[in-house]
Each structure stands twice: as structure tokens, then as C-alpha cells.
Scaffold this motif. Structure first.
Motif, PDB file in Angstrom:
ATOM      1  N   THR A  12      -5.459  35.860 -76.526  1.00 10.43           N
ATOM      2  CA  THR A  12      -6.460  34.864 -76.150  1.00 10.43           C
ATOM      3  C   THR A  12      -6.172  34.390 -74.736  1.00 10.43           C
ATOM      4  OG1 THR A  12      -6.554  34.139 -78.461  1.00 10.43           O
ATOM      5  CG2 THR A  12      -7.577  32.702 -76.827  1.00 10.43           C
ATOM      6  N   LYS A  13      -7.215  34.158 -73.986  1.00 11.94           N
ATOM      7  CA  LYS A  13      -7.046  33.651 -72.633  1.00 11.94           C
ATOM      8  C   LYS A  13      -6.604  32.198 -72.669  1.00 11.94           C
ATOM      9  CE  LYS A  13     -10.403  36.719 -70.402  1.00 11.94           C
ATOM     10  NZ  LYS A  13     -11.616  36.800 -69.551  1.00 11.94           N
ATOM     11  N   ASP A  14      -5.926  31.799 -71.604  1.00 12.08           N
ATOM     12  CA  ASP A  14      -5.396  30.437 -71.559  1.00 12.08           C
ATOM     13  C   ASP A  14      -6.504  29.398 -71.589  1.00 12.08           C
ATOM     14  OD1 ASP A  14      -2.777  31.310 -71.473  1.00 12.08           O
ATOM     15  OD2 ASP A  14      -2.727  31.403 -69.283  1.00 12.08           O
ATOM     16  N   GLN A  15      -7.665  29.680 -71.008  1.00  7.33           N
ATOM     17  CA  GLN A  15      -8.768  28.725 -71.015  1.00  7.33           C
ATOM     18  C   GLN A  15      -9.245  28.451 -72.436  1.00  7.33           C
ATOM     19  OE1 GLN A  15      -8.422  31.434 -69.218  1.00  7.33           O
ATOM     20  NE2 GLN A  15      -9.172  31.206 -67.110  1.00  7.33           N
ATOM     21  N   VAL A  16      -9.348  29.497 -73.251  1.00  7.29           N
ATOM     22  CA  VAL A  16      -9.795  29.333 -74.633  1.00  7.29           C
ATOM     23  C   VAL A  16      -8.732  28.609 -75.461  1.00  7.29           C
ATOM     24  CG1 VAL A  16     -10.580  30.560 -76.687  1.00  7.29           C
ATOM     25  CG2 VAL A  16     -11.207  31.409 -74.423  1.00  7.29           C
ATOM     26  N   THR A  17      -7.484  28.937 -75.222  1.00 14.48           N
ATOM     27  CA  THR A  17      -6.402  28.266 -75.956  1.00 14.48           C
ATOM     28  C   THR A  17      -6.358  26.781 -75.634  1.00 14.48           C
ATOM     29  OG1 THR A  17      -5.117  30.315 -75.932  1.00 14.48           O
ATOM     30  CG2 THR A  17      -3.931  28.275 -76.406  1.00 14.48           C
ATOM     31  N   ALA A  18      -6.518  26.439 -74.367  1.00 15.07           N
ATOM     32  CA  ALA A  18      -6.481  25.035 -73.968  1.00 15.07           C
ATOM     33  C   ALA A  18      -7.636  24.252 -74.597  1.00 15.07           C
ATOM     34  CB  ALA A  18      -6.526  24.934 -72.450  1.00 15.07           C
ATOM     35  N   ALA A  19      -8.801  24.854 -74.674  1.00 11.44           N
ATOM     36  CA  ALA A  19      -9.948  24.172 -75.289  1.00 11.44           C
ATOM     37  C   ALA A  19      -9.718  23.958 -76.782  1.00 11.44           C
ATOM     38  CB  ALA A  19     -11.222  24.976 -75.050  1.00 11.44           C
ATOM     39  N   ALA A  20      -9.160  24.943 -77.467  1.00 14.32           N
ATOM     40  CA  ALA A  20      -8.880  24.797 -78.892  1.00 14.32           C
ATOM     41  C   ALA A  20      -7.824  23.725 -79.145  1.00 14.32           C
ATOM     42  CB  ALA A  20      -8.441  26.133 -79.477  1.00 14.32           C
TER      43      ALA A  20
END
Length: 403
Positions: free
Chosen positions: A179-187
Motif C-alpha cells: 500500500t502506498k504511504d498516502q493511503v496508509t496515512a488516510a486509513a
């Protein structure tokens, strides 16, 4: 026979003087039949010492005991002939002394190994790794890559209790796989708002938890792993996480990379190098491995053999950000890289020509063969045929699309 008696008396007087005089007893050696001169010399010294000591002294007793011991160990010598003035000693052709008949104590000396080259284990290291590392630090000086702003170090609540912060670090690492860091941060932002603790994860049903972490990769599988891990942590560690790599890798969905990063970020202990796809790829491209590796775990072991331990914590975020900005997995920007002169893979790594999307040779992006998972995870996508067979009659039909 008066002349014979006279000669015999002279020999007797001379022999008596020789045996009783201290001068002759110390200077003249007595030769026994076995040729042992040391025993006779020692016997004469003991006799002189006994004469100097009193008859009742303890030294005389010890001398007599020593003389008796020597007489028992030494060979029995035959008495000298008294019928002649110049007696001849009967000796063996190969005399053996008393020392040679007893077991000799050998002095063992160890000579230095001359001419034998000791085996040396040379410490292997890449030839230009220090120069290359310096250039990477220079290119990463801005700290503006996605991992710098949205990595696991930035996804936990700094105001939460210590055990809750460590739990959030582990959860963010579990969600970051594929998973990309942007998606992980949003989750993670949605999870923190919901309450990212082991108790809240267990009290949240699977559907609601899936909506919170969607669209991370393999979100359905990660929902199961989060529930199982939270149950183990709540039961065995009171909601905290283990403080060892062995304890972390026992948790469902946690691999070696996550374990080493969790030890570094959550516990501030460097236990190993966290190797993800970026570190694995760049280490092979730069020639930082003694031989090419095929898995991130092999890369981790190969790097830890030569890379100084004080750089283990830095190398992860350094190479991850470098791989996100410059050394891209597809079409790396070698023209702007400062290591293009020393990198053995510079201007040589280019993706193979991919077939068109409609071609039967093109792989299905949802196929399990094209998805890589972290050790300990399972792929939820089933392998399907690459293309659907088309009937011969359908090929003859031509359709026109008007726009």
C-alpha cells in the motif's frame, strides 16, 4: 716371597689413602660396571655430608634414606678387585645409565607455524558504498518524500499513552504492506478518530473496520489480521506489543520487515534492517550485495553482514525515500542521480516492453501471480485465466462505434 708381600702392602696403603682422602674421593670418579658415574659421584657427596653432620642429626637420617633409595634404583655394581694395584672395570659394550632405564620426561616445545598462512576471513564491502551513501544523503536532504511525511513514524498519536502509541505503530506497519504511504496515512487517520486501541479494534465488527481501512491493499485479509493480533495483544500483553522480534513475528500478518521497524520506531531498539521492496531493489542495483538476492529477507541478511550497525536505522527511510523520488522501480531517473557514474546499473535498468492491455499476453493486474505479499500474509485474489476464449464466429463480427 718377601718382595710380593712388600708390593702388596704398598698397594694396600695406596688404595686405603685413595678411598679415605677427601681430595681423591671428590676429584676421582668411580667407574662402575654399568658406566654410571653420576650415582657414584652422588654417593660420595652424600657420604661427605654425612661426615660433616652429627650422628644424631635428622640430616644424617635423610642422607641415609636417600642413599638407600639410590642404591635400590641404581644398578648393582660389582666390587673392585683387591688382588691388583690397577684393577680394570668390567663394562658392557653398550652401557645403560640409570636415567635411561627409567621413563624420561620429554620437554614438548611448540614451534611456530612457519610457512603456513592462517586463514583470514576478509570483510567484504562494496567498493564505492561510502561515496554512494553520501550522494544519497545529499539527494535526500530535503526530507520531502512520502515516507518522510506519511510513514509509520508519523501515523501514531503523539498524545496517546505509550502502549497505545506502540500499538498504532504496529497497526500502521501492518496496513502499509502493498500500500502506498498516502493511503496508509488516510486509513490511520480514520482509525485514530475511531479509537485505535486493541479494545476498540476487538469491539468493532468486521464490516465497520473494513470501511475504516479501505482502500488499503488486501483490506479484507488485514481486517482478520487486525482482529487476531488485537486479541493476542490484549490477552498476553495488556494491549501493548512485544518487545522482541521473535514475539512480533508470531503475530498474524507481521513479517520480519515490520518487526524490525516496530522495534526501531516503537521501542527505540535497532534489531535489524527493515528491508522493503525499495531497499531490496536499490541494494541490488547499486551492487551493495556480494551476490544478487531474490527476496527482501535475503537482502537483509546480506546487508547486515557488512553494513555498520550504526547505519541500520538510517538505511531504511533513506533508501525508501530515494526509491520513491529518484530510483523509481519503473524508469528510474538515472540522469539526475548523483551516483550515475559509480552505479553499475545506471542507464541500464529499463522496463521490458509491455504488451497492450487487450493482448492475450498481458497479465491480469488482479491476478495472484502479479501480487507480492509480506511474509505471513495471504493473497485474497484467486488466480484466473489470462483471457477468455473467443469463438471463431465472434471474430467475424465487426462493430462500428460512433462518437
Amino acid at each position: 716371597m718377601p718382595h710380593v708381600c712388600w708390593r702388596t702392602r704398598i698397594c694396600y696403603v695406596v688404595r686405603t689413602l685413595t678411598m679415605t682422602s677427601p681430595y681423591f674421593m671428590q676429584s676421582r670418579p668411580v667407574i662402575t660396571r654399568s658406566g654410571d658415574q653420576n650415582a657414584a659421584s652422588l654417593r660420595s657427596k652424600l657420604t661427605n655430608r654425612r661426615r660433616n653432620q652429627g650422628p644424631g642429626s635428622s640430616v644424617a637420617v635423610k642422607v641415609e634414606q636417600e642413599e638407600a633409595r639410590i642404591s635400590e634404583q641404581g644398578p648393582s655394581s660389582a666390587p673392585l678387585s683387591t688382588g691388583a694395584c690397577h684393577p680394570k672395570a668390567e663394562t658392557d659394550p653398550f652401557p645403560l645409565s640409570s636415567h635411561s632405564r627409567r621413563r624420561k620426561q620429554l620437554k614438548v616445545e611448540y614451534d611456530e607455524d612457519e610457512g603456513v598462512t592462517p586463514v583470514k576471513t576478509e570483510h567484504w564491502e562494496p567498493p564505492d558504498w561510502k561515496k554512494q551513501l553520501g550522494y544519497i544523503r545529499e539527494m535526500r536532504s530535503g526530507r520531502d518524500a512520502p515516507v518522510d511525511n506519511m510513514g509509520a513514524e508519523k501515523c501514531y498519536d503523539s498524545e496517546a499513552p505509550a502502549h497505545a502509541r506502540r500499538f498504532q505503530v504496529l497497526v500502521s506497519l501492518m496496513l502499509s504492506s502493498q500500500t502506498k504511504d498516502q493511503v496508509t496515512a488516510a486509513a490511520m487517520k480514520k482509525l485514530r478518530a475511531h479509537g485505535c486501541t486493541a479494545d476498540n479494534i476487538l469491539n468493532t465488527d468486521d464490516e465497520a473496520l473494513g470501511k475504516l481501512i479501505y482502500p488499503v491493499g488486501f483490506w479484507r485479509t488485514k481486517v482478520k489480521y487486525l482482529k487476531l493480533t488485537s486479541a493476542i495483544l490484549q490477552k498476553e500483553f495488556g494491549g501493548d506489543i512485544p518487545d522482541s522480534v521473535e514475539g512480533l513475528v508470531r503475530l498474524p500478518g507481521v513479517g520480519p520487515k515490520m518487526a524490525h521497524l516496530a522495534m526501531d520506531i516503537a521501542w527505540d531498539q535497532v534489531s535489524g534492517i527493515g528491508v522493503d521492496t525499495h531497499v531490496h531493489r536499490i541494494s541490488n542495483w547499486l551492487g551493495w550485495l556480494k551476490k544478487p538476492t531474490k527476496t527482501p529477507e535475503q537482502t537483509r541478511k546480506a546487508l547486515e553482514e557488512w553494513l555498520p550497525r550504526e547505519l541500520w536505522s538510517e538505511i531504511n527511510w533513506l533508501l525508501v525515500g530515494f526509491g520513491q523520488q529518484v530510483c523509481l522501480p519503473v524508469k528510474p531517473l538515472c540522469s539526475v542521480c548523483l551516483n550515475q557514474q559509480s552505479c553499475p546499473s545506471a542507464h541500464k535498468i529499463s522496463p521490458t516492453k509491455r504488451p497492450k492491455a487487450a493482448s492475450p499476453r498481458s497479465p491480469d493486474p488482479t491476478s495472484a501471480a502479479t501480487v507480492k505479499t509480506e511474509p505471513g500474509e495471504q493473497s485474497e485474489v484467486k488466480k484466473e485465466p489470462l483471457h477468455t476464449p473467443v469463438s471463431p464466429n465472434a471474430r467475424k463480427i465487426k462493430t462500428k462505434v460512433k462518437y
